[in-house]
Design an enzyme around this catalytic site. Structure first.
Site, PDB file in Angstrom:
ATOM      1  N   ARG A  50       0.852  -1.183   0.000  1.00  0.00           N
ATOM      2  CA  ARG A  50       0.000   0.000   0.000  1.00  0.00           C
ATOM      3  C   ARG A  50       0.890   1.236   0.000  1.00  0.00           C
ATOM      4  O   ARG A  50       1.243   1.749   1.065  1.00  0.00           O
ATOM      5  CB  ARG A  50      -0.935  -0.033   1.208  1.00  0.00           C
ATOM      6  N   ASP A  52       2.300   4.972  -0.228  1.00  0.00           N
ATOM      7  CA  ASP A  52       1.813   6.246   0.300  1.00  0.00           C
ATOM      8  C   ASP A  52       1.595   7.268  -0.803  1.00  0.00           C
ATOM      9  O   ASP A  52       2.023   7.076  -1.946  1.00  0.00           O
ATOM     10  CB  ASP A  52       2.847   6.823   1.269  1.00  0.00           C
ATOM     11  N   ARG A 202      11.759   5.284   3.358  1.00  0.00           N
ATOM     12  CA  ARG A 202      11.998   6.731   3.392  1.00  0.00           C
ATOM     13  C   ARG A 202      12.736   7.145   4.665  1.00  0.00           C
ATOM     14  O   ARG A 202      13.517   8.104   4.649  1.00  0.00           O
ATOM     15  CB  ARG A 202      10.678   7.470   3.233  1.00  0.00           C
TER      16      ARG A 202
END
Lengths: 255, 255
Positions: A50, A52, A202
């Site tokens: 999923r 972002d 990230r």
């Protein structure tokens, strides 16, 4: 109901992420809208990762259940027709068994993070890279990254919103390459693991940028990991450099 | 007046081309507007290649004359600041002699044409490639291209709007490479010559696509060339796949 696996490429820029939201555009919503043009009442679709808001994909995988038997190539072409003009494309489609699941059958997720390391602002690459103007020391980044590979408690590197039951994961690979492109120097961070925590890639990349720019010594990555404390993490890198490049299954459904 | 050479990168998508037009956005206009923020009454700038609407550049070169002495790095940073948010960036700047001319001093122009050869519509590469869905035979394209290299009358491959005095030019190189990218297969056509005729590269590529897709035998390129007739040309390829990648001078001003 016949089940199909779909390999999906998208520019995440205009979307609030993969996951359907009732008030904002999502990649899932775009694909479900295209499916609804083919058959009525197609069930919700699920994806391996999923992503972002703003994160891109080259090899996202999802599955859908159809009422009719579709030749996979016909299904792919029909979906691509109805996906226009969204920057979403089905790049492969395959029949899979009814108990095959894009998310639960997956054994590996692969990500790429692109850093454009130059002074002048990106033009063609705008929205497709994280631009870092300070020169990055790739050897130092590799030294820092070496601490992250393997099985660890990654509490430091997951979002406080992360819903995974455990912060313990195994990072199988984190490779850093320098690539000369038409636009200058890019740094490509490639990662693979069975699964990732929310914002893990990230958080890694934002931390490694601190090392590459000389703000952090490489050993501080080890200390941050050992702290098991979100506050010890470097800044979270922006989404537009991140690509879900592929998902691995015991047998490749698209082979 | 001190003269400066500027190396310029741009996404040609939003522009009507390099050349200034009073009623439409141009790359020249964007750079001249940024220059006007630095000094009053800066003279018009000239470029090595006047790219058409939608054509991109990685290494366009232009020169400007300033009233004040600028450190080249300071000039570059100041221009980039004022160019925001246009997809135009100055990627190098250098002092040059007052008789140096971006266009007339140039000895070589280099272009790249990117073809994305896959069935599914481009997402991340939209606007940056020419997408061809039929599979292209690169060997056949190379056979066709071999007829074009060297000194020829290129009347067939120039726009009827071309203002060059002579249609005779020497094409120094035309190389065709297959490149595997995250998005699949790209075909990169790289060309160099002292100078090109208007629409010459796009006329070549559109013609070679006919060969790659099997519509034309490779020898028909030779026949088209020999015809010296614009009507013998294949279709002109669209602008969004074309990049001015570099300009060669007797001495590289940016070295």
């Amino acid at each position: 109901m016949p089940r199909y696996a779909l390999k999906v490429e998208y520019d995440g820029g205009p979307f609030s992420g993969w996951q359907w939201q009732d008030d904002r555009p999502s990649v899932q919503g775009a694909i479900e809208a295209a499916l609804a043009r083919l058959e009525r009442g197609v069930p919700r679709i699920g994806a391996a990762g999923r992503t972002d808001a703003g994160v891109h994909a080259r090899g996202q995988v999802c599955h859908c259940d159809m009422a009719k038997d579709w030749a996979p190539g016909t299904l792919m072409n029909a979906l691509n027709h109805h996906l226009k003009p969204s920057p979403v494309a089905i790049v492969a489609a395959a029949s899979v068994p009814e108990d095959w699941h894009a998310r639960f059958s997956a054994r590996e997720r692969r990500y790429l993070f692109r850093i454009l390391n130059r002074r002048a602002r990106a033009t063609m690459e705008a929205g497709q890279v994280w631009q870092v103007q300070r020169p990055l020391d790739v050897d130092a980044m590799r030294q820092g990254a070496a601490h992250l590979v393997g099985r660890h408690d990654f509490t430091t590197f997951r979002s406080t919103m992360c819903q995974a039951k455990s912060p313990v994961k195994t990072l199988d690979a984190l490779d850093i390459a320098e690539v000369e492109t038409g636009a200058g120097r890019e740094i490509h961070v490639s990662l693979s693991a069975r699964s990732f925590l929310h914002n893990q890639v990230r958080s890694f990349v934002g931390t490694l940028e601190k090392v590459g720019s000389g703000s952090w010594p490489p050993e501080r990555v080890r200390e941050a990991l050992d702290a098991r404390d979100r506050a010890a993490c470097g800044p979270v890198a922006p989404p537009q450099g991140l690509y879900l490049t592929g998902v691995g299954y015991p047998e490749d459904p698209f082979a």
